[in-house]
Design an enzyme around this catalytic site. Structure first.
Site, PDB file in Angstrom:
ATOM      1  N   ASP A 112      96.099  92.803  61.271  1.00 10.43           N
ATOM      2  CA  ASP A 112      97.363  93.107  61.929  1.00 10.43           C
ATOM      3  C   ASP A 112      97.154  93.266  63.431  1.00 10.43           C
ATOM      4  O   ASP A 112      96.031  93.395  63.912  1.00 10.43           O
ATOM      5  CB  ASP A 112      97.942  94.408  61.368  1.00 10.43           C
ATOM      6  N   LYS A 157     102.122  91.241  63.287  1.00  7.10           N
ATOM      7  CA  LYS A 157     103.580  91.260  63.246  1.00  7.10           C
ATOM      8  C   LYS A 157     104.048  92.359  64.181  1.00  7.10           C
ATOM      9  O   LYS A 157     103.604  93.480  64.086  1.00  7.10           O
ATOM     10  CB  LYS A 157     104.076  91.561  61.823  1.00  7.10           C
ATOM     11  N   MET A 204     107.147 104.084  63.361  1.00  5.08           N
ATOM     12  CA  MET A 204     108.009 103.106  64.048  1.00  5.08           C
ATOM     13  C   MET A 204     109.291 103.789  64.515  1.00  5.08           C
ATOM     14  O   MET A 204     110.398 103.263  64.337  1.00  5.08           O
ATOM     15  CB  MET A 204     108.323 101.920  63.109  1.00  5.08           C
TER      16      MET A 204
HETATM   17  C1  LIG Z   1     103.842  99.111  60.246  1.00  2.00           C
HETATM   18  S1  LIG Z   1     103.472 100.809  60.424  1.00  2.00           S
HETATM   19  C2  LIG Z   1     101.902 100.838  59.665  1.00  2.00           C
HETATM   20  C3  LIG Z   1     101.423 102.225  59.339  1.00  2.00           C
HETATM   21  C4  LIG Z   1      99.996 102.252  58.802  1.00  2.00           C
HETATM   22  N1  LIG Z   1      99.890 101.568  57.565  1.00  2.00           N
HETATM   23  C5  LIG Z   1      99.460 103.667  58.667  1.00  2.00           C
HETATM   24  O1  LIG Z   1      99.194 104.119  57.563  1.00  2.00           O
HETATM   25  O2  LIG Z   1      99.292 104.320  59.719  1.00  2.00           O
HETATM   26  C6  LIG Z   1     103.097 100.895  62.157  1.00  2.00           C
HETATM   27  C7  LIG Z   1     103.445 102.256  62.749  1.00  2.00           C
HETATM   28  O3  LIG Z   1     102.426 103.193  62.433  1.00  2.00           O
HETATM   29  C8  LIG Z   1     102.294 104.123  63.479  1.00  2.00           C
HETATM   30  N2  LIG Z   1     100.917 104.027  64.023  1.00  2.00           N
HETATM   31  C9  LIG Z   1      99.939 103.184  63.656  1.00  2.00           C
HETATM   32  N3  LIG Z   1      98.799 103.430  64.327  1.00  2.00           N
HETATM   33  C10 LIG Z   1      99.074 104.475  65.143  1.00  2.00           C
HETATM   34  C11 LIG Z   1      98.319 105.215  66.099  1.00  2.00           C
HETATM   35  N4  LIG Z   1      97.021 104.958  66.354  1.00  2.00           N
HETATM   36  N5  LIG Z   1      98.937 106.234  66.746  1.00  2.00           N
HETATM   37  C12 LIG Z   1     100.225 106.545  66.508  1.00  2.00           C
HETATM   38  N6  LIG Z   1     100.985 105.881  65.615  1.00  2.00           N
HETATM   39  C13 LIG Z   1     100.421 104.863  64.946  1.00  2.00           C
HETATM   40  C14 LIG Z   1     103.325 103.752  64.541  1.00  2.00           C
HETATM   41  O4  LIG Z   1     104.503 104.482  64.271  1.00  2.00           O
HETATM   42  C15 LIG Z   1     103.511 102.280  64.269  1.00  2.00           C
HETATM   43  O5  LIG Z   1     104.745 101.812  64.760  1.00  2.00           O
END
Ligand SMILES: C[S@@+](CC[C@H](N)C(=O)[O-])C[C@H]1O[C@@H](n2cnc3c(N)ncnc32)[C@H](O)[C@@H]1O
Length: 258
Positions: free
Chosen positions: A43, A65, A178
């Site tokens: 990703d 994406k 998100m």
């Molecule tokens: C499509 S979701 C995927 C979440 C992922 N599967 C998880 O368990 O963290 C993507 C969202 O996860 C959050 N996110 C992912 N990595 C992050 C990080 N290092 N710091 C803060 N938020 C994060 C944000 O809200 C981002 O828009």
């Protein structure tokens, strides 16, 4: 009852959680999956440090994406997964955080299963866990909240709807993934359902990464403070939680903005 997913082909997919970005938060199981992979489909949010580890012997393919933006279609990703496995490849499907949280995992599993290929899930540390650690808080607390909600700010139809009345109750805690674009929408819905405008809201941008930033605000000031902060990285929004030392975190953030 079936306990294995192997159906007689050599191709295989490991759905691996990359965690929030800090390579030290990868699991040992993720590392061993990298060692045996031929190809890694990853990703957009995967950090460079982790890609360096994943790509030591495997081919890296970016199938990133972007929320609301241009992106690979889910069907194309599914097709690519199947194509590699049919060629007998060991594939790592690397997803940020934990693959089971807002990761469209089921659609990919179904495609791999339909092709008769084997698969497994290697869990990772989800963004909410890393982000809450960075503010020195706990997601649940006796006497405050005996449940915590993981919400998405938007779904396929636009801003996501939730049980606003339940969330508006004192003591509610939610980890919003998100959630930046929907901040004003969420604020409006919660206030409409009676939430206290002074409810703490904390955003953790780039949790666990060197460029991590923490914005401590209230429901009342969420949209304006978020606009001022100009957060461009992935951010986790905590509704109902302030950093343990909220005053210090705010000062640090304001210093950075100055
Ligand atoms: C499509 S979701 C995927 C979440 C992922 N599967 C998880 O368990 O963290 C993507 C969202 O996860 C959050 N996110 C992912 N990595 C992050 C990080 N290092 N710091 C803060 N938020 C994060 C944000 O809200 C981002 O828009």
């Amino acid at each position: 009852m079936s306990l294995t997913h192997t159906q007689g082909h050599t191709g295989h997919v490991d759905f691996v959680g990359a965690g929030p970005g800090d390579p030290e938060l990868l699991t040992l199981k993720a590392l061993s999956a990298f060692e045996t992979a031929d190809v890694v489909l990853h990703d957009r949010l995967i950090s460079d440090d982790i890609l360096a580890l994943a790509g030591q012997r495997a081919e890296l393919v970016d199938v990133g994406k972007a929320g609301f933006g241009p992106s690979w279609k889910q069907d194309d990703i599914n097709e690519l997964l199947v194509e590699y496995t049919l060629r007998g490849k060991r594939v790592v499907r690397l997803k940020s955080g934990d693959p089971t949280v807002f990761g469209r995992l089921d659609e990919e599993i179904e495609a791999v299963e339909a092709a008769g290929m084997s698969w497994r899930i290697v869990p990772g540390i989800t963004a909410a866990s890393a982000a809450v650690a960075s503010i020195g808080q706990s997601l649940t607390r006796r006497g405050r909240n005996s449940s915590v909600r993981f919400l998405t700010g938007h779904d396929m139809k636009g801003f996501a709807d939730h049980d606003w009345a339940a969330l508006a109750r004192t003591g509610s805690v939610a980890a919003i993934y998100m959630g930046k674009k929907s901040a004003r929408f969420v604020q409006g819905r919660l206030i409409m359902h009676g939430a206290d405008r002074k409810t703490p809201v904390t955003l953790v941008e780039n949790a666990s990464r060197p460029d991590q930033r923490i914005l401590s605000t209230t429901l009342d000031h969420l949209p304006s403070d978020l606009a001022t902060a100009e957060m461009h990285g992935p951010a986790l929004t905590f509704y109902g939680l302030a950093p343990r030392d909220a005053a210090r975190a705010l000062t640090e953030f304001n210093k950075e903005l100055a």
